[in-house]
Write a protein that holds these residues in place. Structure first.
Motif, PDB file in Angstrom:
ATOM      1  N   ILE A 119       0.868  -1.131  -0.090  1.00  0.00           N
ATOM      2  CA  ILE A 119      -0.143  -0.255   0.092  1.00  0.00           C
ATOM      3  C   ILE A 119       0.915   1.298   0.025  1.00  0.00           C
ATOM      4  O   ILE A 119       1.722   1.297   0.659  1.00  0.00           O
ATOM      5  CB  ILE A 119      -0.920   0.070   1.276  1.00  0.00           C
ATOM      6  CG1 ILE A 119      -1.808  -1.374   1.243  1.00  0.00           C
ATOM      7  CG2 ILE A 119      -1.507   1.383   1.492  1.00  0.00           C
ATOM      8  CD1 ILE A 119      -2.602  -1.393   2.356  1.00  0.00           C
ATOM      9  N   THR A 120       0.613   2.252  -0.912  1.00  0.00           N
ATOM     10  CA  THR A 120       1.318   3.352  -1.010  1.00  0.00           C
ATOM     11  C   THR A 120       0.460   4.654  -0.689  1.00  0.00           C
ATOM     12  O   THR A 120      -0.663   4.289  -0.823  1.00  0.00           O
ATOM     13  CB  THR A 120       2.022   3.665  -2.283  1.00  0.00           C
ATOM     14  OG1 THR A 120       1.141   3.744  -3.252  1.00  0.00           O
ATOM     15  CG2 THR A 120       2.981   2.378  -2.672  1.00  0.00           C
ATOM     16  N   THR A 121       0.990   5.847  -0.286  1.00  0.00           N
ATOM     17  CA  THR A 121       0.417   6.798  -0.209  1.00  0.00           C
ATOM     18  C   THR A 121      -0.004   7.717  -1.636  1.00  0.00           C
ATOM     19  O   THR A 121      -0.815   8.603  -1.529  1.00  0.00           O
ATOM     20  CB  THR A 121       1.239   8.098   0.725  1.00  0.00           C
ATOM     21  OG1 THR A 121       2.276   8.180  -0.125  1.00  0.00           O
ATOM     22  CG2 THR A 121       1.336   7.423   1.837  1.00  0.00           C
ATOM     23  N   GLY A 122       0.128   7.047  -2.670  1.00  0.00           N
ATOM     24  CA  GLY A 122      -0.227   7.592  -4.012  1.00  0.00           C
ATOM     25  C   GLY A 122       0.501   6.888  -5.132  1.00  0.00           C
ATOM     26  O   GLY A 122       1.184   5.927  -4.853  1.00  0.00           O
ATOM     27  N   SER A 123       0.144   7.222  -6.209  1.00  0.00           N
ATOM     28  CA  SER A 123       0.521   6.302  -7.277  1.00  0.00           C
ATOM     29  C   SER A 123       2.084   6.523  -7.587  1.00  0.00           C
ATOM     30  O   SER A 123       2.829   5.634  -7.979  1.00  0.00           O
ATOM     31  CB  SER A 123      -0.295   6.809  -8.695  1.00  0.00           C
ATOM     32  OG  SER A 123       0.256   8.323  -9.027  1.00  0.00           O
TER      33      SER A 123
ATOM     34  N   GLY B 204       4.438   6.715  -5.525  1.00  0.00           N
ATOM     35  CA  GLY B 204       5.118   5.647  -4.362  1.00  0.00           C
ATOM     36  C   GLY B 204       5.103   4.223  -5.123  1.00  0.00           C
ATOM     37  O   GLY B 204       5.948   3.534  -5.013  1.00  0.00           O
TER      38      GLY B 204
END
Length: 92
Positions: free
Chosen positions: A15-19, A21
């Motif tokens: 899981i990332t904080t946005g694309s 990442g």
């Protein structure tokens, strides 16, 4: 594709904080410093920035009249690089 939840282990989920990442993780897994990566001339700027930050060399591939990068444009880039004695593409 429907994959039953129990078939996907937590060790396979990131899981990332946005694309950005996610791109960083994917590009780090796929490319090494000095690899040549083809990018569409009108491609998403974030791809270029991340790849350059990772030390990859970019091959700017022109898009066609329909504003697409297809196998034909990629084939032309590969052939031109081969004829010029340039490094091979590692990815797209």
């Amino acid at each position: 594709v429907d994959v039953p939840e129990e078939r996907i282990g937590l060790d396979r989920v990131v899981i990332t904080t946005g694309s950005s990442g996610g791109f960083l993780l994917a590009f780090t897994a796929c490319f090494d410093t000095g690899d040549v990566v083809a990018v569409a001339s009108s491609g998403y700027p974030c791809y270029r920035n991340i790849l350059q930050a990772l030390g990859c060399d970019l091959a700017n591939v022109p898009i066609n009249d329909d504003f697409k990068l297809t196998a034909a444009e990629l084939r032309k880039e590969i052939q031109e690089r081969e004829n010029a004695g340039k490094a091979r593409l590692k990815g797209l």
